[in-house]
Design a protein around this motif. Structure first.
Motif, short mmCIF file in Angstrom:
data_model
loop_
_atom_site.label_atom_id
_atom_site.label_comp_id
_atom_site.label_asym_id
_atom_site.label_seq_id
_atom_site.Cartn_x
_atom_site.Cartn_y
_atom_site.Cartn_z
N LEU A 39 12.45 0.17 -14.88
CA LEU A 39 12.52 0.10 -13.42
C LEU A 39 12.14 1.43 -12.76
CD1 LEU A 39 15.68 -2.09 -13.06
CD2 LEU A 39 13.42 -2.63 -12.19
N VAL A 44 -18.27 -11.47 -3.72
CA VAL A 44 -18.15 -11.40 -2.25
C VAL A 44 -16.71 -11.61 -1.83
CG1 VAL A 44 -18.83 -12.46 -0.07
CG2 VAL A 44 -20.49 -12.21 -1.93
N GLY A 45 -16.12 -12.68 -2.38
CA GLY A 45 -14.74 -13.01 -2.01
C GLY A 45 -13.78 -11.89 -2.36
N GLY A 46 -13.98 -11.27 -3.54
CA GLY A 46 -13.11 -10.19 -3.96
C GLY A 46 -13.09 -9.08 -2.94
N ILE A 77 -13.87 -9.27 0.18
CA ILE A 77 -13.25 -9.69 1.44
C ILE A 77 -11.73 -9.76 1.32
CG2 ILE A 77 -13.04 -11.64 3.04
CD1 ILE A 77 -16.06 -12.13 2.42
N VAL A 78 -11.27 -10.29 0.18
CA VAL A 78 -9.82 -10.37 -0.02
C VAL A 78 -9.19 -8.98 0.04
CG1 VAL A 78 -8.01 -10.88 -1.69
CG2 VAL A 78 -9.83 -12.51 -1.32
N LEU A 79 -9.87 -8.04 -0.64
CA LEU A 79 -9.37 -6.66 -0.60
C LEU A 79 -9.24 -6.18 0.84
CD1 LEU A 79 -10.98 -4.39 -3.32
CD2 LEU A 79 -8.58 -4.86 -2.86
N ILE A 94 -8.94 -7.98 3.53
CA ILE A 94 -7.87 -8.69 4.24
C ILE A 94 -6.51 -8.08 3.89
CG2 ILE A 94 -6.66 -10.89 4.46
CD1 ILE A 94 -9.33 -12.28 3.95
N VAL A 95 -6.31 -7.87 2.58
CA VAL A 95 -5.03 -7.29 2.15
C VAL A 95 -4.80 -5.96 2.84
CG1 VAL A 95 -3.84 -6.22 0.20
CG2 VAL A 95 -4.94 -8.43 -0.09
N ILE A 124 -3.94 -6.50 6.48
CA ILE A 124 -2.57 -7.00 6.68
C ILE A 124 -1.57 -5.86 6.54
CG2 ILE A 124 -0.75 -8.45 5.69
CD1 ILE A 124 -2.86 -10.49 4.99
N GLY A 125 -1.77 -5.10 5.47
CA GLY A 125 -0.86 -3.97 5.25
C GLY A 125 -0.90 -3.00 6.42
N TYR A 126 -2.08 -2.67 6.81
CA TYR A 126 -2.26 -1.72 7.90
C TYR A 126 -1.64 -2.25 9.18
CZ TYR A 126 -4.66 2.07 10.30
OH TYR A 126 -4.93 3.21 10.99
N ILE A 166 0.82 -4.42 9.49
CA ILE A 166 2.29 -4.37 9.43
C ILE A 166 2.77 -2.95 9.73
CG2 ILE A 166 4.31 -4.60 7.94
CD1 ILE A 166 2.82 -6.76 6.42
N ARG A 167 2.06 -2.01 9.16
CA ARG A 167 2.45 -0.61 9.34
C ARG A 167 2.43 -0.24 10.83
NH1 ARG A 167 2.54 3.93 5.12
NH2 ARG A 167 3.99 2.36 4.42
N LYS A 183 5.15 -1.93 12.69
CA LYS A 183 6.48 -1.36 12.45
C LYS A 183 6.69 -0.05 13.19
CE LYS A 183 9.10 -2.04 9.28
NZ LYS A 183 9.99 -2.63 8.33
N PHE A 218 -7.43 -10.73 -7.21
CA PHE A 218 -7.42 -9.95 -5.97
C PHE A 218 -6.38 -10.40 -4.95
CE2 PHE A 218 -11.53 -8.34 -7.44
CZ PHE A 218 -11.35 -7.00 -7.15
N LEU A 270 -1.93 -8.83 -2.24
CA LEU A 270 -1.21 -9.04 -0.99
C LEU A 270 0.29 -8.71 -1.14
CD1 LEU A 270 -1.60 -10.10 1.89
CD2 LEU A 270 -0.97 -12.36 1.05
N THR A 319 4.47 -2.07 2.90
CA THR A 319 4.48 -1.81 4.34
C THR A 319 5.78 -2.25 4.98
OG1 THR A 319 3.19 -3.83 4.47
CG2 THR A 319 2.02 -1.76 4.72
N THR A 338 -10.35 -16.53 -4.03
CA THR A 338 -11.39 -15.54 -3.81
C THR A 338 -12.76 -16.22 -3.70
OG1 THR A 338 -10.08 -14.10 -5.17
CG2 THR A 338 -12.28 -13.36 -4.64
N ILE A 397 -13.14 -18.10 -0.39
CA ILE A 397 -13.42 -17.20 0.73
C ILE A 397 -14.85 -16.69 0.65
CG2 ILE A 397 -12.81 -14.98 1.78
CD1 ILE A 397 -9.95 -15.50 1.04
N GLY A 398 -15.25 -16.32 -0.57
CA GLY A 398 -16.62 -15.84 -0.77
C GLY A 398 -17.63 -16.88 -0.36
#
Lengths: 344, 269, 244
Positions: free
Chosen positions: A97, A322-324, A326-328, A330-331, A334-336, A338-339, A342, B54, B58, B65, B257, B260-261
């Motif tokens: 842990l 391509v999707g990879g 884009i997903v990156l 998006i993630v 989203i994180g940004y 939320i930050r 907050k 990927f 999330l 965050t 993925t 979306i692609g």
């Protein structure tokens, strides 16, 4: 060496968890039956001792690299095997842990590899018979050195097996074994010396701790080795059985990895020099009949086919790329988001 | 790594876990179980799978965050433990020479793909485990483990361990400083010195255990460690668990993925 | 009121290695008294305290706590009556959070969760540490640790409070707070310490121990101002009296 989550398959992880939990439950019950209340806080603080001592580095003579203490054998010698196993398990849990050493899924593997072997095999089969009741320094020295080395060899070999059975690594079985065992022989040597040193120091300063079992030792320490062996064999067979059952139902499990284990054509050629040795190791290690390392070795033609990308054509993998991306994105967004949200 | 920095690292992680955010407030059992589910889902992917992993990023992103955990700290800790996974994984590109077409005209050796997959899985599993402890204080994890049925001896062992890591940590830090102060260079880090230090520490620890035992007896200890039952599952726990499970299921069973692609390729072509 | 009495009658104690730590030690403390136990290092103060709770059993003589005569059978009952706060709060606070630690005693008494929470709250309020309830002990300052260690013992609601060096390692302000706190307790108090000013402040009566036996017993006013007596026993006047 700690197994990592990323290197194991769910089947291996779950099996080892089950195995370790079973031993943990058994040990806990044994402790409750045999140990006096005083030992409970002692175990706790001993765990912290091992944890802290592991963080002190020291120099290994001649190499300049630094080593650290394993601890399983010390605990087994001082607390008896059951208490030691529970302490090792707790230390590994905290390390998993707080240091992310290993991981939560690999925790079962790690408890098994680093706890079971020193506490049961090392202690009952080597340490106890040789050191006896902790009578003299030379016996303690030999006993700790041997038991630590053997326990680590078992542990290293388990790491190999678990990795191979998980099939995430391309490392062929024999290469891996040849890589791991010598390294752990060296580590074991150093650890054994350190363990012996600490036990001798304790014997010198507070002989009663080792001799009279002031640190409580379960009466069961007199338990015949046979019983332990039997329990052990049963456990091993069960584990093996469960493993192979899992393997036969999961596509990327055992059968598939046997193919990998035997290596590719070109590799076998390179290793002509040591091939006989390897073969011998393989023969000795074929402990499960279903395994058939040897057989698979002979069926070379089958293994020669290059593993193809499992059924995906170029078009879909373009989408993957391509999707990879884009997903990156998006993630990250989203994180940004939320930050920022907050901070308000 | 030097003793001090390791020690303070643990201390920092521990302090983070006592913050008060939505993630921190969730029931420890919920977090423990969803994390385990997450880990299982991630490692259940085949060895060549990269793209489908990927979306799982999330989860750490949200924990980081919402839980207000500094990303740099977690990244550093992940890097620190990566050598073993890299050591094992790096053989894949060397041994697996199958070719895989990625883009038209671009093929990659399959070994690199499986290596990437190991690294990605490694990152996901390690960071989630770290985030679990960074958002859940250790004592509450222990209570969760107890309520999930682990042996009480083991759990009280964990509790003691946690309590005395910090006490012994301080003690060891003083000893190590004294060693380094007087060892002028490398000489003091010999095995012999280490054995003495560990021996002294060991004896002090045995004596400490005795004093602790007295203190426990003074407060009615008779061999059983009490467990407090302070935690209750709330609706936000259930909602959290449910949404995690749904997400895990979708990410595992549908090639998110790729979809979306494809969608974006459809737009641009 | 006989039930808060502490009585040592000709108590002797010899450690297994042969050291004689207590030798014909006798005193009697009545309800509500606060007594300081002073003496040089190794004079037997800590050994004496360990007898009050039956961790050590006298090898000669008798110890009576209230109506109970200390034996292996009665020591569990006696432990409920006598709360001992040991010197090092890190050994005293062995549970991972303040709540768990203070609750440890009441839970062992078999109380239900609700009563336990009430006890914990009351004990922490007593030492003004309720805010710390969910913290782990290693996040506390030494002063806070001492206070919580006292609360943990007070949560058992003992009749008699015994303390070993309560103010060791405390900064001056924490020490002052502790002294004020101790003054508010109406329990019988027995405090073993080298901090003679603290004894002078808190305890009306004072016992000097030398080589395992009582060398002097009387009002603190008399004993702690007697320079010759103190120096005979490797002690000195409390600092607050030295300026004169």
């Amino acid at each position: 060496m700690h197994m990592a989550d990323a290197l194991i398959s769910p089947a291996v992880g779950a099996t080892m968890w089950a195995g370790s939990l079973a031993v943990l439950g058994y040990s806990s019950r044994k402790i409750r039956e045999t140990i006096d209340n005083k030992t409970i806080p002692l175990m706790g603080v001993m765990g912290a001792f091992i944890f802290a001592a592991q963080m002190i580095n020291f120099t290994i003579p001649g190499t300049g690299s630094s080593g650290h203490l394993g601890g399983g054998m010390i605990l087994a010698a001082l607390l008896g095997p059951y208490a030691a196993f529970v302490v090792v398990a707790s230390v590994l849990t905290v390390q998993a842990l707080f240091f992310a050493d290993g991981g939560l899924l690999a925790l079962g593997c790690n408890v098994w590899n680093l706890g079971l072997y020193p506490c049961f095999i090392g202690y009952y089969l080597i340490y106890k018979p040789i050191a006896g009741d902790g009578g003299n320094y030379r016996r303690i020295f030999i006993a700790s050195l041997l038991s630590v080395i053997v326990a680590l060899q078992f542990g290293a070999f388990s790491v190999v097996l678990e990795t191979i059975l998980s099939g995430k690594s391309e490392l062929p079985f024999h290469t891996f074994v040849l890589l791991m065992q010598p390294i752990h022989l060296a580590i074991g040597l150093v650890e054994g010396i350190v363990t012996a040193g600490i036990l001798s120091y304790v014997k010198n300063a507070r002989p009663e701790i080792l001799d009279t079992g002031a640190v409580s030792r379960p009466p069961a320490a007199g338990l015949p080795c046979k019983n332990i062996l039997i329990v052990f064999v049963v456990l091993a067979v069960l584990t093996g059985g469960v493993l192979s059952w899992f393997a036969s139902t999961s596509p990327d499990g055992l059968e598939w990895s046997i193919e990998k284990v035997t290596g590719k054509g070109e590799l076998a050629e390179q290793e002509k020099g040591i091939a006989p040795v390897l073969k011998e190791i393989q023969e000795k290690t074929a402990f499960l009949p279903d395994y058939n390392f040897k057989q698979a070795h002979k069926e070379k033609p089958e293994t020669e086919k290059v593993p193809a990308w499992p059924g995906i054509d170029t078009g879909t993998s373009v989408s993957g790329v391509v999707g990879g991306g884009i997903v990156l994105g998006i993630v990250f967004l989203i994180g940004y988001g939320i930050r920022i949200f907050k901070r308000q | 790594m030097a003793f001090d920095s390791q020690y303070y690292n643990v201390g920092y992680l521990d302090r983070l876990s006592y913050q008060d955010t939505f993630v921190h407030r969730l029931d420890p059992r919920t977090k423990l179980i969803t994390t385990l589910l997450f880990l299982f889902t991630v490692i259940s992917f085949s060895k060549y799978e990269v793209a489908a992993l990927f979306p799982f990023l999330l989860f750490p992103a949200i924990f980081l965050t919402v839980g207000e955990i500094p990303p740099g700290f977690i990244l550093k800790k992940v890097l620190l433990v990566s050598p073993f996974a890299i050591f094992i994984g790096i053989f894949n590109p060397l041994l697996d020479h199958g070719q895989v077409a990625i883009l038209p005209g671009l093929t990659l050796p399959a070994g690199w793909l499986s290596f990437a997959s190991i690294l990605l899985k490694f990152f996901l599993t390690v960071s989630m485990a770290l985030l679990l402890i960074a958002t859940t204080s250790f004592p509450t994890i222990c209570h969760a483990l107890r309520r999930l049925g682990l042996p009480s001896i083991f759990v009280s062992q964990l509790l003691f361990l946690y309590r005395y890591i910090f006490v012994l940590g301080e003690e060891v830090m003083r000893i190590v400083r004294a060693r380094d102060m007087r060892s002028y260079g490398r000489k003091g880090t010999e095995i012999k010195v280490f054995v003495r230090i560990a021996g002294v520490l060991f004896l002090r620890t045995v004596e400490r255990a005795e004093r602790i035992y007295f203190a426990m007896l003074a407060r009615g200890y008779e061999g059983d460690m009490p467990v407090s039952k302070k935690y209750h599952l709330t609706t936000s726990d259930l909602a959290f668990a449910l949404s995690v499970i749904v997400c895990l299921f979708i990410f595992r069973c549908y090639p998110v993925t790729q979809i979306i692609g494809n969608f974006f390729r459809g737009i641009f072509s | 009121m006989s039930h808060h009495i502490v009585e040592f009658k000709d108590v002797c104690f010899r450690y297994p290695d042969g050291t004689e730590a207590l030798h014909n030690l006798s005193f009697r403390i009545i309800h509500g008294e606060s007594v300081g136990i002073i003496g040089a290092n190794g004079s037997g103060k800590s050994t004496l305290l360990l007898h009050m709770n039956g961790y050590l059993m006298p090898t000669g003589g008798t110890v009576n706590i209230g109506d109970l005569h200390l034996t292996r059978k009665t020591r569990r009952e006696i432990r409920k009556k006598v709360g001992i706060v040991f010197q090092n709060p890190d050994d005293q606070l062995f549970m991972p959070t303040v709540y768990d630690d203070v609750a440890f005693g009441p839970q062992n008494l078999g109380m239900d969760e609700e009563d336990v929470q009430k006890r914990v709250r009351a004990a922490l309020d007593l030492v003004n540490c309720y805010d710390l309830i969910n913290k782990p002990p290693h996040h506390l300052s030494n002063g806070q640790k001492s206070a919580v260690a006292i609360a943990a013992v007070m949560a058992m609601e003992p009749d008699i409070l015994a303390m070993d060096e309560p103010a060791a390692n405390l900064d001056p302000k924490s020490r002052r707070l502790l002294i004020n706190l101790l003054k508010t307790f109406e329990h019988s108090k027995i405090i073993a310490s080298h901090d003679l000013d603290l004894i002078f402040d808190v305890c009306k009566r004072c016992i000097i121990i030398r080589e395992g036996t009582v060398a002097a017993d009387g009002p603190s006013q008399d004993i702690l101002t007697n320079k010759i007596l103190l120096e005979e026993n490797n002690l000195e006047l409390p600092l607050s009296l030295q300026r004169r």
